[in-house]
Write a protein that holds these residues in place. Sequence first.
Motif, PDB file in Angstrom:
ATOM      1  N   ASP A   1       0.874  -1.162   0.000  1.00 27.81           N
ATOM      2  CA  ASP A   1       0.000   0.000   0.000  1.00 27.81           C
ATOM      3  C   ASP A   1       0.922   1.225   0.000  1.00 27.81           C
ATOM      4  O   ASP A   1       1.688   1.426   0.957  1.00 27.81           O
TER       5      ASP A   1
ATOM      6  N   ALA B   1      -5.665  -9.398   5.351  1.00 29.25           N
ATOM      7  CA  ALA B   1      -5.036  -9.157   4.056  1.00 29.25           C
ATOM      8  C   ALA B   1      -3.711  -9.896   4.019  1.00 29.25           C
ATOM      9  O   ALA B   1      -3.174 -10.291   5.058  1.00 29.25           O
TER      10      ALA B   1
ATOM     11  N   ARG C   1      -5.728  -6.005   8.270  1.00 33.51           N
ATOM     12  CA  ARG C   1      -5.586  -4.803   7.437  1.00 33.51           C
ATOM     13  C   ARG C   1      -5.816  -3.577   8.325  1.00 33.51           C
ATOM     14  O   ARG C   1      -6.791  -3.505   9.070  1.00 33.51           O
TER      15      ARG C   1
ATOM     16  N   THR D   1      -0.260  -7.251  11.951  1.00 30.62           N
ATOM     17  CA  THR D   1      -0.866  -6.605  10.790  1.00 30.62           C
ATOM     18  C   THR D   1      -0.330  -7.193   9.497  1.00 30.62           C
ATOM     19  O   THR D   1       0.785  -7.717   9.446  1.00 30.62           O
ATOM     20  N   ALA D   2      -1.124  -7.083   8.455  1.00 30.87           N
ATOM     21  CA  ALA D   2      -0.665  -7.532   7.134  1.00 30.87           C
ATOM     22  C   ALA D   2       0.511  -6.651   6.707  1.00 30.87           C
ATOM     23  O   ALA D   2       0.482  -5.438   6.907  1.00 30.87           O
TER      24      ALA D   2
ATOM     25  N   LEU E   1       1.446  -4.854   4.487  1.00 29.89           N
ATOM     26  CA  LEU E   1       1.143  -4.037   3.315  1.00 29.89           C
ATOM     27  C   LEU E   1       2.055  -2.816   3.229  1.00 29.89           C
ATOM     28  O   LEU E   1       2.017  -2.086   2.248  1.00 29.89           O
TER      29      LEU E   1
END
Lengths: 550, 187
Positions: free
Chosen positions: A90, A303, A493, A518-519, A521
């Motif tokens: 992200d 995620a 996520r 947490t993912a 990302l």
Amino acid sequence: MAWKIGRWDASCDVMCVGSGIGGLSAAIAAHDAKLSVVVLEKAPKLGGVSAYSGGEVFVPNNHLMAAAGIVDPIEQGRAYLRFLAAGWADPGKQEQLLTRGPEIVRWFEQRAGVRWKLVAGFPDYHYPKAPGTVATGRYLECELFAGKSLGEWKDKTYLSPHMPNGITHDEMFAWGGFTHIRGWDFALMGKRFRDDQRGFGPGMMGWFVKAAMVDRAIPAHVGCAVRELIVEGGAVVGVRAEKDGKDFFVRARRGVVLAAGGYDWHPRFPRSFELLPSWGSMCQPTVEGDALVMATSIGAEVAAVPAHNLGMFFGYQVPGETHEGKPLVRGSWEGGFPHAIWVNRAGKRFADESFYRDYLPKTRAWDGVTQTLPNFPPYLVFDASYREKYPLGTFFPGQDLPESLVARADTLRELGEKLGIDGEALEATVARWNEQCASGRDADFDRGTYPWAAMMTGDRARTNPNMGPLDKAPFYGLPLVVAGVGVNAAGLRTDLDARVLHVRGEPIEGLYAAGNSTAPLDIGAGYQSGLSNLRGLVGGFVAAEHAAKR
Amino acid sequence: MPEVTHSTVVGVPRDAVWAFVKDMDNWAPMLTGYQKHVRESDTDSVWTLKGDVGILARVVELAAHVTEWCGPERVSFTLTGQNEPVEGGGTLTLEPCEPSAPAAAPRMGPFARLLAWLFALLHGKVARPALAEAPREATRLTFTLRMDAGGAMGPLVNAMLAPAMSPACADLAEKIAAHLEQTHRAH
């Protein structure tokens, strides 16, 4: 659940579930924002997986680089992180790591007394082959920490069964690294052990536990498992925890921060998310995916990034070695040592064994024709020259190796038979390897061309630090197992404020997550050591910032 | 070379203590980390122990050789690592002594006894119940153990061994004492 509205056993503003770097980052930052904080830790000691780690924090453009005169423009760090992410991150979260990482690291130095230092001369994993990489400066570690300053927490803060005691990276590299174990200053290490001087992950978490539990007197409870999130009107308002077999209910007025690590020891999650038939872990057995279980129970989204190239290793389990009642898996660096190679069941090499960024995805490669993982598990093979010079885990050069761990044979063909791999092919593989060693160039997989690999797994006294022939009998071999380090492909996520997102997309009020819960990302499909500790540090900090504004 | 000593008073006559300790099969399982032992002769045996000192969490095989068998007063032995570069030895001495007065602690009710038992179970420690009355005879049991790790890593391993040896030594002595007092009282 026996909870009824209004029946709380205790209350605080922010509750941190887990005491690794993510949980304590949140705890310290929340405390300094004038919030009351409680830390609940399921394990019998504080420190989490961070205390089992190498204690590296990877921070492009950090303040100590600048102080040392190392120029690292932000565009350079961005280029490297984008290379690692390979499109799977992200962008906002990745930018947050890049821009807020240096600021937050410095905050902990100035406000919490965490004494960072540069790891001298330690290059990025992919240096110099990837864009934006640098030869030195981005890895921070902590100065040695005096365990006695932990007071009552001295014996309740984790040391690591995986890391050298009481030394820094700089000392380890100055002594020649793992391959030069005979040259290590064990007298100094013994003295440091007696003086309870801590380095690597235990040292880093010593600084954080001191800042949180000693200097700020933040209450912490060990052996205290949080089992359930309590929701009122769609917002998380507290938790049900268990200690000594009893439930107790804690209200968290501003939020609950889930920083309980990944899911290495969950009975199903590794197989579901990591896409390998079996899993082992170097983490504490309490790392059981609690954050995922609790948060998904109230609708949180999970995620994931591609599992093929994250932070994990292969290793072995020495028969009889356990920690906290579970098998102790040791990570293996030995494949990159001279006089050692990895082969698959077909007796063939398949990757650069010195560089785990190369061998991890290739070990996971799927053969759709045979419907197998042809390179799983890999086998470590080495010879008598290796045994004379190099260690295997904590077994010193020349020390007897347990027969139940390592097969031994006078010929490669016989060794192949003992290991259940193609012995004839193994002979051919070693013959080709030995030819290439004579030239110092691995034409097949380019082994020995990463400076990082040379420092971590190489013998820098050699022309090619990672190459050496297997030409002296007897020969040795063992199958390797997965050695997870809690850096998982899947996780919760979260948004830029570390708020956990509901599967419908909106934040779940009052619920935050940080670190390996947490993912990933913010890092995407690649990995670089020190990023897990950085994302824990940043995630915990921004969670506390947001909770303070609620 | 790390060396530790632990001494405790057992409310049991020396001959009875000796009768128990002279047969290693009686107390071997009380050793911290005990896995198994194989008796090879009256003076030699091989012990398999699981040691856990920091980064070294190993199963260690030690060859024990009795160098002095002087019942009911003393037994001395040497230890030689079979799979680790470690050597050591120790002495177990038994001396008649004045019995201790019974502990002044209040008598425990059923709930307190349950708690004490749970504590011992959870923490692996020996909770020796107070004797209801002073024994007529007692024995001072003293256990001395020294270990010395060799090789290049020796200085580090010795530093790790030292803090682990003291509780292990105390634990063995106290378990032997608790067992003897319990069985002696039953008779």
